[in-house]
Each structure stands twice: as C-alpha cells, then as structure tokens.
Design a protein around this motif. Structure first.
Motif, PDB file in Angstrom:
ATOM      1  N   HIS A 190       0.706  -1.253   0.040  1.00 41.84           N
ATOM      2  CA  HIS A 190       0.041   0.114   0.123  1.00 41.84           C
ATOM      3  C   HIS A 190       0.985   1.221  -0.195  1.00 41.84           C
ATOM      4  O   HIS A 190       0.504   2.134  -0.782  1.00 41.84           O
ATOM      5  CB  HIS A 190      -0.827  -0.224   1.183  1.00 41.84           C
ATOM      6  N   VAL A 191       1.949   1.407   0.666  1.00 36.60           N
ATOM      7  CA  VAL A 191       2.631   2.519   1.000  1.00 36.60           C
ATOM      8  C   VAL A 191       3.809   2.724  -0.100  1.00 36.60           C
ATOM      9  O   VAL A 191       4.115   3.863  -0.373  1.00 36.60           O
ATOM     10  CB  VAL A 191       3.405   2.775   2.305  1.00 36.60           C
ATOM     11  N   GLY A 192       4.289   1.800  -0.511  1.00 36.84           N
ATOM     12  CA  GLY A 192       5.311   1.611  -1.605  1.00 36.84           C
ATOM     13  C   GLY A 192       4.634   2.215  -2.905  1.00 36.84           C
ATOM     14  O   GLY A 192       3.904   1.670  -3.488  1.00 36.84           O
TER      15      GLY A 192
ATOM     16  N   ASN B  77      -1.909   2.693  -5.720  1.00 37.05           N
ATOM     17  CA  ASN B  77      -2.109   2.540  -4.312  1.00 37.05           C
ATOM     18  C   ASN B  77      -1.665   3.965  -3.457  1.00 37.05           C
ATOM     19  O   ASN B  77      -1.661   5.041  -4.090  1.00 37.05           O
ATOM     20  CB  ASN B  77      -0.972   1.519  -3.945  1.00 37.05           C
ATOM     21  N   LEU B  78      -1.825   3.647  -2.155  1.00 34.84           N
ATOM     22  CA  LEU B  78      -2.062   4.890  -1.353  1.00 34.84           C
ATOM     23  C   LEU B  78      -0.433   5.704  -1.480  1.00 34.84           C
ATOM     24  O   LEU B  78      -0.368   6.893  -1.741  1.00 34.84           O
ATOM     25  CB  LEU B  78      -2.112   4.334   0.207  1.00 34.84           C
ATOM     26  N   GLY B  79       0.590   4.988  -1.627  1.00 31.88           N
ATOM     27  CA  GLY B  79       1.786   5.668  -1.588  1.00 31.88           C
ATOM     28  C   GLY B  79       2.132   6.504  -3.071  1.00 31.88           C
ATOM     29  O   GLY B  79       2.395   7.721  -2.899  1.00 31.88           O
ATOM     30  N   GLN B  80       1.349   6.066  -4.110  1.00 26.92           N
ATOM     31  CA  GLN B  80       1.447   6.830  -5.299  1.00 26.92           C
ATOM     32  C   GLN B  80       0.692   7.989  -5.259  1.00 26.92           C
ATOM     33  O   GLN B  80       0.994   9.299  -5.632  1.00 26.92           O
ATOM     34  CB  GLN B  80       1.089   5.851  -6.256  1.00 26.92           C
ATOM     35  N   LEU B  81      -0.534   7.708  -4.653  1.00 25.19           N
ATOM     36  CA  LEU B  81      -1.486   8.712  -4.544  1.00 25.19           C
ATOM     37  C   LEU B  81      -1.249   9.921  -3.629  1.00 25.19           C
ATOM     38  O   LEU B  81      -1.306  11.067  -3.951  1.00 25.19           O
ATOM     39  CB  LEU B  81      -2.806   8.415  -4.193  1.00 25.19           C
TER      40      LEU B  81
END
Length: 417
Positions: A264-266, A280-284
């Motif tokens: 999720h974070v990478g 994913n969350l990291g990209q966003l």
C-alpha cells in the motif's frame, strides 16, 4: 551505504531525511513481524514528540481505531482493553502487544495536551459497524436525518452482515448510501459550520467518515466479484481520501504518519502492480502532496518467524519464514548488510541495486512458507521508497488473544494484504 539500526538514536539520519515532509508513510513486509511494528512505533514516537506530527493513520477499520483514538486522546480507557476487544479477523494485525505499547505511550504523551496526537483507521471494511455508528449519532444530534440512515441500513440488512451475500445480490444499495453521505457532507462542510457559528468537531469527523466508509465498502464489495484491479483501487483511493480528510480536519499545519503494508505505501509505479492497472496509497500521496513533502519508508526482512494464517479466516499460527530466494532483494541484503540496517536512498540514488528490478518479499495475513516464492513483488527500490529498514532475522508479533470465528470477509487481492 548501510547505516546501523540498533538503537532509537540510529534513526537520526532518517529524521534528517524526513525534514519538513507533511506525510511519512511507514511500511511492513508482513502483518505479523515484531521488528516492523516495533521500529515503526519507535520512529513514530520521535516524529510526534520531537517534530509535532499530528496523528497516526493505519491500515485498520475506522470504528475500531476511533475507540483507540478516544483512549489515547481522552485517557478514558487503557488502550490494551480497547485493542483486546478487536474481533474482526485478522485480529492480530492490531490486537498485539507492540501496538499496545505504542498506544499507551501515545496516551501518556497526550496527557495535558489539548487535542493530542490521534490514532485513526483508513480502511474500508466496517460497513455495518459504520452504519450503526451513523444511526446512533444522528438519533441524538440530527434526528431529522435518521430516516435516511435507516434506509441505507435496512437495504443492507437482509444480507445479515455477510459481505459475500451482498456482493452476489442482484440489487445494490448504492443510492441509499450516497443519499446518506451527501446529506452529511453538506452538514459537516466548512460553510455550513461557519454559518452555524462553529468549527468541525471530532463528532462531525466521526459521523462523516463512517458514512464515507459505507460508500467505499458498497463499491468495494460489489467490485470484488469482477476481479482485476478495480476493487484494489477503490480501497486504496478510499484510504488516500481518508488521509486527506484527516489532514484537513487537523488544519493546514498538520502532519501525518501512515502505517500500512509495503504493497500500500510503496509507490505502485515502481512495481508490476502498475502493469496490472493498480494504483496505491503511496503513489496517490506523492501525486497529491508532492514527492518533496512525502517520505516513504519500506521495511524488509530475512528468515525468521511470522504470525499469519494458512487460509483466509483460519486461526493464526507462528510460521517459519525461509531463507531468501537467490536473486531477491532479501538475498542481496542478507549477503551485504549488517544485522539491522537503515538505507537512505538520497545518499546514493544511482546505485545499481536501487535502479534495477529485484523481487521483494510481501507476506500477507495468509501465508504458506512452502510457497514463499509466490510472495514477491518485482520492485525498483529507489523509486518505490525513499528509505528502507532491513532486519536480517525476524521474530513473530505478540498477539493479545486467539482468533474469533471468521466473519465472512472477502479475501483481499493480492492475497491477504
């Protein structure tokens, strides 16, 4: 260059790298490894105590984490009692001694400080719990809206809190939950609150977020049956939207810490997840807040032990984690790195091991050590993270209690993360 990672003071170079970043995302290569949880907590303590970070937001359900938030900001309950009450599978993700230790520290840190640093859940699974929380709130504070909330709850009620039953149903409840959240968005908007002579309260945040969870869960469960990337993207976009809502609630100077799995974070763009159409969350967070104001720290480990389950919904077990596969990131680090090491990629951004693609182990809540080779995400490390915490040998998380019965959740994809 490998930096030592044995004492909390060894985090100083990472704190320097974080600087004035607004969002710090801290990963984990499994949901059941002591070292990942303990060192995330150590870094979070320093970010909160020394750099004024506003809250921790985790890969957990909003209603459960709201009770933790109340315990650490008001001191009305011991966080251990709250965490020991977690019953949604997999309970060990948050009902563990490592999280208890951090939350007790956070409660003590917040004592005597107005507001204090919060603890929130970003995830999308708590459909029925969130709807009940909305109804309870509206019955006391906005009785004129109870009918709208009840219409949403009654639409889902025939499915007996079984996500699979709802996912397979020919009719959905999208209109009902959208009607509910639209009304609540209006009543908790800044303009409405200013007109009423008040600002957003914790209760406003809680009721709106529970309604947003209902909308997200409705979309997520209906998308699960279609396969592909859509359900994953709905979940991670929901987490990113929740994070933004929390930052807005805490004000322009607020700063956030996120705890979630590496998947999720990478940044997904540095992995094969992007080839499958996944965000994913990291990209966003990087896209929304800027790479210069976002720091992502990945976690990785070698052989050892992990808490996981052999199948979705099964009781937890302490499982062996085998030696790293040849050619993987873990094999490289086992050969080159000290026992515990910190890597900050700005120190050597063009190093071959940061720009080439290596498989990185990713263990979810479901795991089979004999098929460990399946638990690998091809990764360009220097693009996926800004830093990496490495643990040569890992140990199992310390769960608070044995598992409750399975509650019918649909399995996440990739498996169990």
């Amino acid at each position: 260059m490998a930096l030592p990672l044995e004492e909390e003071s060894d985090l100083n170079p990472l704190l320097d790298r974080i600087g004035d970043a607004r969002c710090v995302l801290l990963g984990e290569a499994s949901h059941g490894t002591h070292e990942y949880y303990a060192w995330r907590a150590a870094l979070s303590r320093r970010l909160i105590a020394e750099h004024g970070f506003s809250f921790v937001a985790v890969e957990g359900d909003w209603p459960d984490c709201w009770e933790i938030n109340r315990s650490v900001t008001t001191g009305d309950r011991d966080p251990r009692d709250v965490l020991d009450g977690y019953r949604r599978w997999p309970t060990w993700m948050w009902a563990n001694q490592e999280t208890v230790n951090f939350c007790r520290w956070l409660r003590d840190h917040n004592a005597g400080r107005p507001g204090g640093a919060g603890f929130y859940g970003l995830d999308v699974y708590s459909l029925w719990e969130s709807l009940r929380a909305v109804i309870d709130h509206l019955a006391v504070h906005r009785p004129e809206y109870v009918e709208t909330a009840l219409a949403a709850y009654q639409c889902f009620e025939p499915h007996n809190e079984d996500p699979q039953s709802y996912a397979f149903a020919p009719d959905d409840c999208t209109d009902e939950v959208l009607a509910l959240v639209t009304r609540l968005r209006r009543t908790t908007s800044a303009d409405d609150l200013n007109a009423a002579g008040r600002t957003t309260s914790a209760d406003d945040l809680n009721v709106l977020q529970n309604a947003e969870v209902a909308v997200g869960a409705d979309r997520y469960y209906r998308a699960m049956l279609g396969g592909g990337s859509r359900s994953w993207n709905i979940r991670d976009i929901h987490m990113a939207d929740t994070l933004d809502r929390l930052l807005d609630h805490h004000g322009d100077d607020s700063r956030a810490i996120v705890w979630a799995h590496n998947t999720h974070v990478g940044d997904a763009r540095a992995t094969t997840m992007a080839d499958a159409g996944m965000v994913n969350l990291g990209q966003l967070v990087r896209e929304r807040h800027g790479r210069e104001r976002t720091v992502i720290v990945g976690f990785a480990g070698g052989a050892g032990e992990v808490v996981a389950a052999p199948r979705w919904g099964d009781p937890m077990e302490i499982m062996p984690v085998p030696a790293a596969r040849p050619g993987s990131l873990e094999a490289l680090l086992c050969k080159e790195a000290p026992h515990h090491s910190l890597y900050i990629f700005a120190d050597d951004p063009d190093a071959a091991w940061l720009t080439s693609t290596l498989g990185q182990r990713a263990i979810g809540v479901v795991y089979d050590p004999l098929r460990d080779y399946r638990n690998s995400v091809p990764t360009r490390l220097g693009d996926r993270y800004d830093a990496l915490c490495w643990f040569h040998r890992t140990t199992a998380l310390q769960p608070l209690h044995m598992e409750a019965a399975q509650q019918g959740e649909l399995e996440t994809l990739p498996t169990g993360v």
